[in-house]
Every structure is written in structure tokens, then in C-alpha cells.
Design a protein around this motif. Sequence first.
Motif, PDB file in Angstrom:
ATOM      1  N   ILE A  65      39.207  84.762   6.079  1.00 35.69           N
ATOM      2  CA  ILE A  65      40.558  85.359   5.682  1.00 35.69           C
ATOM      3  C   ILE A  65      41.568  86.115   6.461  1.00 35.69           C
ATOM      4  O   ILE A  65      42.711  85.840   6.696  1.00 35.69           O
ATOM      5  CB  ILE A  65      40.412  86.232   4.171  1.00 35.69           C
ATOM      6  N   ALA A  66      40.811  86.883   7.079  1.00 35.28           N
ATOM      7  CA  ALA A  66      41.490  87.748   8.260  1.00 35.28           C
ATOM      8  C   ALA A  66      42.023  86.971   9.479  1.00 35.28           C
ATOM      9  O   ALA A  66      43.031  87.201   9.771  1.00 35.28           O
ATOM     10  CB  ALA A  66      40.742  89.021   8.819  1.00 35.28           C
ATOM     11  N   CYS A  67      41.104  85.854   9.710  1.00 32.20           N
ATOM     12  CA  CYS A  67      41.655  84.811  10.801  1.00 32.20           C
ATOM     13  C   CYS A  67      42.823  84.216  10.244  1.00 32.20           C
ATOM     14  O   CYS A  67      44.047  84.090  10.903  1.00 32.20           O
ATOM     15  CB  CYS A  67      40.639  83.927  11.232  1.00 32.20           C
ATOM     16  N   SER A  68      42.861  83.677   9.180  1.00 32.56           N
ATOM     17  CA  SER A  68      44.160  82.992   8.685  1.00 32.56           C
ATOM     18  C   SER A  68      45.260  83.650   8.265  1.00 32.56           C
ATOM     19  O   SER A  68      46.335  83.473   8.704  1.00 32.56           O
ATOM     20  CB  SER A  68      43.689  82.343   7.256  1.00 32.56           C
ATOM     21  N   CYS A  69      45.195  85.182   8.015  1.00 33.38           N
ATOM     22  CA  CYS A  69      46.406  85.829   7.921  1.00 33.38           C
ATOM     23  C   CYS A  69      46.789  86.324   9.093  1.00 33.38           C
ATOM     24  O   CYS A  69      48.092  86.402   9.299  1.00 33.38           O
ATOM     25  CB  CYS A  69      45.700  87.225   6.865  1.00 33.38           C
ATOM     26  N   ALA A 108      49.245  82.978   9.145  1.00 26.46           N
ATOM     27  CA  ALA A 108      50.483  83.768   8.688  1.00 26.46           C
ATOM     28  C   ALA A 108      51.299  84.587   9.742  1.00 26.46           C
ATOM     29  O   ALA A 108      52.250  84.994   9.073  1.00 26.46           O
ATOM     30  CB  ALA A 108      50.098  84.556   7.437  1.00 26.46           C
ATOM     31  N   GLY A 109      50.514  84.877  10.699  1.00 23.69           N
ATOM     32  CA  GLY A 109      51.234  85.694  11.864  1.00 23.69           C
ATOM     33  C   GLY A 109      51.373  87.267  11.155  1.00 23.69           C
ATOM     34  O   GLY A 109      52.232  88.189  11.859  1.00 23.69           O
ATOM     35  N   ARG A 110      50.452  87.779  10.220  1.00 20.07           N
ATOM     36  CA  ARG A 110      50.513  89.095  10.162  1.00 20.07           C
ATOM     37  C   ARG A 110      49.572  90.320  11.021  1.00 20.07           C
ATOM     38  O   ARG A 110      48.919  89.575  11.587  1.00 20.07           O
ATOM     39  CB  ARG A 110      50.207  89.286   8.629  1.00 20.07           C
ATOM     40  N   PRO A 111      49.894  91.262  11.052  1.00 19.53           N
ATOM     41  CA  PRO A 111      49.214  92.143  11.923  1.00 19.53           C
ATOM     42  C   PRO A 111      47.811  92.359  11.242  1.00 19.53           C
ATOM     43  O   PRO A 111      47.772  92.262  10.092  1.00 19.53           O
ATOM     44  CB  PRO A 111      49.752  93.564  11.752  1.00 19.53           C
ATOM     45  N   ILE A 112      46.722  92.274  12.043  1.00 18.76           N
ATOM     46  CA  ILE A 112      45.427  92.385  11.507  1.00 18.76           C
ATOM     47  C   ILE A 112      44.914  93.521  10.551  1.00 18.76           C
ATOM     48  O   ILE A 112      44.280  93.535   9.677  1.00 18.76           O
ATOM     49  CB  ILE A 112      44.548  92.276  12.726  1.00 18.76           C
ATOM     50  N   GLY A 122      43.386  75.189  11.590  1.00 19.13           N
ATOM     51  CA  GLY A 122      43.353  76.372  10.794  1.00 19.13           C
ATOM     52  C   GLY A 122      42.160  77.282  11.448  1.00 19.13           C
ATOM     53  O   GLY A 122      41.742  76.982  12.896  1.00 19.13           O
ATOM     54  N   CYS A 123      41.914  78.121  10.507  1.00 17.91           N
ATOM     55  CA  CYS A 123      40.629  79.152  11.019  1.00 17.91           C
ATOM     56  C   CYS A 123      39.225  78.335  10.568  1.00 17.91           C
ATOM     57  O   CYS A 123      39.143  78.146   9.398  1.00 17.91           O
ATOM     58  CB  CYS A 123      40.773  80.368  10.491  1.00 17.91           C
ATOM     59  N   VAL A 124      38.423  78.440  11.519  1.00 17.57           N
ATOM     60  CA  VAL A 124      37.048  77.562  11.200  1.00 17.57           C
ATOM     61  C   VAL A 124      36.069  78.824  11.692  1.00 17.57           C
ATOM     62  O   VAL A 124      36.007  79.520  12.543  1.00 17.57           O
ATOM     63  CB  VAL A 124      37.045  76.509  12.175  1.00 17.57           C
ATOM     64  N   LEU A 125      35.028  78.596  10.404  1.00 23.32           N
ATOM     65  CA  LEU A 125      33.994  79.567  10.724  1.00 23.32           C
ATOM     66  C   LEU A 125      33.089  79.057  11.906  1.00 23.32           C
ATOM     67  O   LEU A 125      32.780  77.904  12.131  1.00 23.32           O
ATOM     68  CB  LEU A 125      33.098  79.889   9.645  1.00 23.32           C
TER      69      LEU A 125
END
Length: 120
Positions: free
Chosen positions: A56-60, A64-68, A112-115
Amino acid sequence: MSSPVETKPKRNPAWKRRLWQAVPVAVLTGFAAAAFVWGPGMAAEARAGTDFGARIACSCHYVAGRPIDQCRADFEPGMTMVRLSVDEEAQEVTASVPMLASTRARYREGWGCVLEQWSG
């Protein structure tokens, strides 16, 4: 002249010394028993929390380009123990629960973000 009165230092009776020696042993035994009984379940829940948190944090952050620090708002209730760290160069986020679990998710163009691959 009177001679000074000699006083013997007070000594703890033997039973008090044995009690103070037994207390740490009892506490450590209790912790070991708790870890044996609840440890596997706690580790599995920590692993699930870090998997979710990393993805979720990686995708965010990268999709999405949001700050961590804003990405924590997307977490489910009860995930306060999950810690996040970011490696901007590798484009990955690591979520961890100290001493229990850690998971990395990496941003891959087109995927996207992959575990990370589970090691067991």
C-alpha cells in the motif's frame, strides 16, 4: 574510656536471597512460555501487516505520487506497529514490525508495486 561497640552488618536471610534469585528465572520462563504459545500467531499477523503495509505504501508513494508520511492514512486500524522506510534510488518501500517481520515492495514500470519473493 569505653571501647567502640562492634556491630555486625545485617545479612539477608538465605530465603530472601533465594527469592531474589528465583524472580528473574520465573520472569524469563514466563516470557519463553508466552513466546512459545503466542509467537507463531504474532509472527504470522506481523507478516501479513508488513505485506499489506509495504504494498500500500509503495503504491501510494510511487504510483499516486504522495509523500510517504501521508501514506500511513491508507493503513487499516491496528497497524501502528508497522514501520516504513523508503529507498528512493531502488524505488522500494520496506515495512517492518521490529523483531517479527519485514517485507519490501518495489515499483516496477508497467507492473506497479510488487512484493519481494517470499523466502518461507
